[in-house]
Design a protein around this motif. Sequence first.
Motif, short mmCIF file in Angstrom:
data_model
loop_
_atom_site.label_atom_id
_atom_site.label_comp_id
_atom_site.label_asym_id
_atom_site.label_seq_id
_atom_site.Cartn_x
_atom_site.Cartn_y
_atom_site.Cartn_z
N VAL A 279 -11.97 4.72 17.40
CA VAL A 279 -11.42 4.06 16.22
C VAL A 279 -11.71 4.89 14.97
O VAL A 279 -10.83 5.07 14.10
N ILE A 280 -12.94 5.41 14.84
CA ILE A 280 -13.31 6.25 13.70
C ILE A 280 -12.41 7.48 13.63
O ILE A 280 -11.88 7.85 12.57
N GLY A 281 -12.23 8.15 14.77
CA GLY A 281 -11.39 9.34 14.79
C GLY A 281 -9.95 9.05 14.41
O GLY A 281 -9.33 9.80 13.65
N ALA A 282 -9.40 7.96 14.93
CA ALA A 282 -8.02 7.60 14.63
C ALA A 282 -7.86 7.26 13.15
O ALA A 282 -6.87 7.66 12.51
N LEU A 283 -8.81 6.54 12.59
CA LEU A 283 -8.74 6.19 11.17
C LEU A 283 -8.86 7.42 10.28
O LEU A 283 -8.17 7.51 9.25
N LEU A 284 -9.70 8.38 10.67
CA LEU A 284 -9.83 9.61 9.88
C LEU A 284 -8.52 10.40 9.88
O LEU A 284 -8.10 10.93 8.85
N LEU B 127 -5.55 9.12 10.27
CA LEU B 127 -4.62 8.35 9.46
C LEU B 127 -4.89 8.55 7.97
O LEU B 127 -3.96 8.72 7.18
N LEU B 128 -6.17 8.56 7.59
CA LEU B 128 -6.52 8.77 6.19
C LEU B 128 -6.14 10.16 5.72
O LEU B 128 -5.67 10.35 4.59
N LEU B 129 -6.32 11.17 6.60
CA LEU B 129 -5.93 12.54 6.26
C LEU B 129 -4.43 12.63 6.05
O LEU B 129 -3.95 13.25 5.10
N PHE C 279 -2.44 10.22 5.22
CA PHE C 279 -2.11 9.50 3.99
C PHE C 279 -2.43 10.35 2.78
O PHE C 279 -1.64 10.44 1.83
N ASP C 280 -3.59 11.00 2.77
CA ASP C 280 -4.02 11.79 1.62
C ASP C 280 -3.07 12.97 1.38
O ASP C 280 -2.79 13.30 0.22
N LEU C 281 -2.57 13.58 2.45
CA LEU C 281 -1.74 14.78 2.30
C LEU C 281 -0.25 14.48 2.15
O LEU C 281 0.44 15.15 1.39
N TRP C 282 0.26 13.48 2.90
CA TRP C 282 1.71 13.27 2.94
C TRP C 282 2.17 11.83 2.71
O TRP C 282 3.07 11.60 1.91
N LEU C 283 1.57 10.89 3.45
CA LEU C 283 2.13 9.54 3.48
C LEU C 283 2.16 8.87 2.11
O LEU C 283 3.05 8.05 1.84
N TRP C 284 1.19 9.17 1.25
CA TRP C 284 1.14 8.52 -0.06
C TRP C 284 2.35 8.84 -0.93
O TRP C 284 2.67 8.12 -1.86
N ARG C 285 3.08 9.92 -0.58
CA ARG C 285 4.26 10.30 -1.37
C ARG C 285 5.48 9.42 -1.08
O ARG C 285 6.45 9.46 -1.83
N LEU C 286 5.44 8.67 0.02
CA LEU C 286 6.59 7.85 0.38
C LEU C 286 6.93 6.88 -0.75
O LEU C 286 6.08 6.12 -1.22
N ARG C 287 8.17 6.89 -1.15
CA ARG C 287 8.58 6.15 -2.34
C ARG C 287 8.31 4.66 -2.23
O ARG C 287 7.92 4.02 -3.22
N PHE C 288 8.53 4.07 -1.06
CA PHE C 288 8.40 2.61 -0.94
C PHE C 288 6.95 2.13 -1.09
O PHE C 288 6.70 0.94 -1.28
#
Length: 214
Positions: free
Chosen positions: A40-45, A47-49, A51-60
């Motif tokens: 779970v820790i590895g999967a969340l890390l 996902l966070l990576l 999000f930090d690099l790409w996913l946060w740019r998603l307009r919605f």
Amino acid sequence: MISRLHLSVIIGIAVALWAAMLVLEGVSLSAAWMRPFSLVIGALLLLLLAFDLWLWRLRFLHGWFVKRPLLRGTWRTRLRSEWKDPETGEVSEAIDAYLVARQSFSRLSLRLLTKESSSEVLGTDVVEAPDGTYRVYAIYRNEPKLQVRDRSQIHYGGLLLEVEGDPVARLKGHYWTDRNSRGELETSGHRKTICSSFDEAARTFDGSAETGKG
């Protein structure tokens, strides 16, 4: 971005509190419940990576989940200095420049490129005003090219930028330096390309069909 250690501690505390509440409710727990913890820790890390690099740019995601303006890319900029020639008393003419923003969710790096120099931001912060608009505060180091050092020395300065639009359409603000000069800057176009030199940025704007913002 949050580290594996910090994430493990946070989830560990949450699991301990959850387990304590279940025990108080009379639920029988076993050690098998903890086996997936490292996965779970590895999967969340990961996902966070992402999000930090790409996913946060998603307009919605912007406006409700992401409270941070997307500045990434190269901005065509016009600089107007209030510096006066001590011999003639004339104010210097406005010059072309390019503001290059390298950005993740957790970090923002800015570099201002002109024909004669490059300004690297040493520290920056994006601040949300009470009315929901954003400002960028920065401290920078300007390094002129060697051939102009006789009239333009390395110096330090501050920068304040107003962020206009959502999505961002324009940046404008003013700067000041430790050699008693100051001025204004305003963007007039944007490209998603991250440019590394003034000449590359000029070619990007002259040869790209992408519509600029601002």
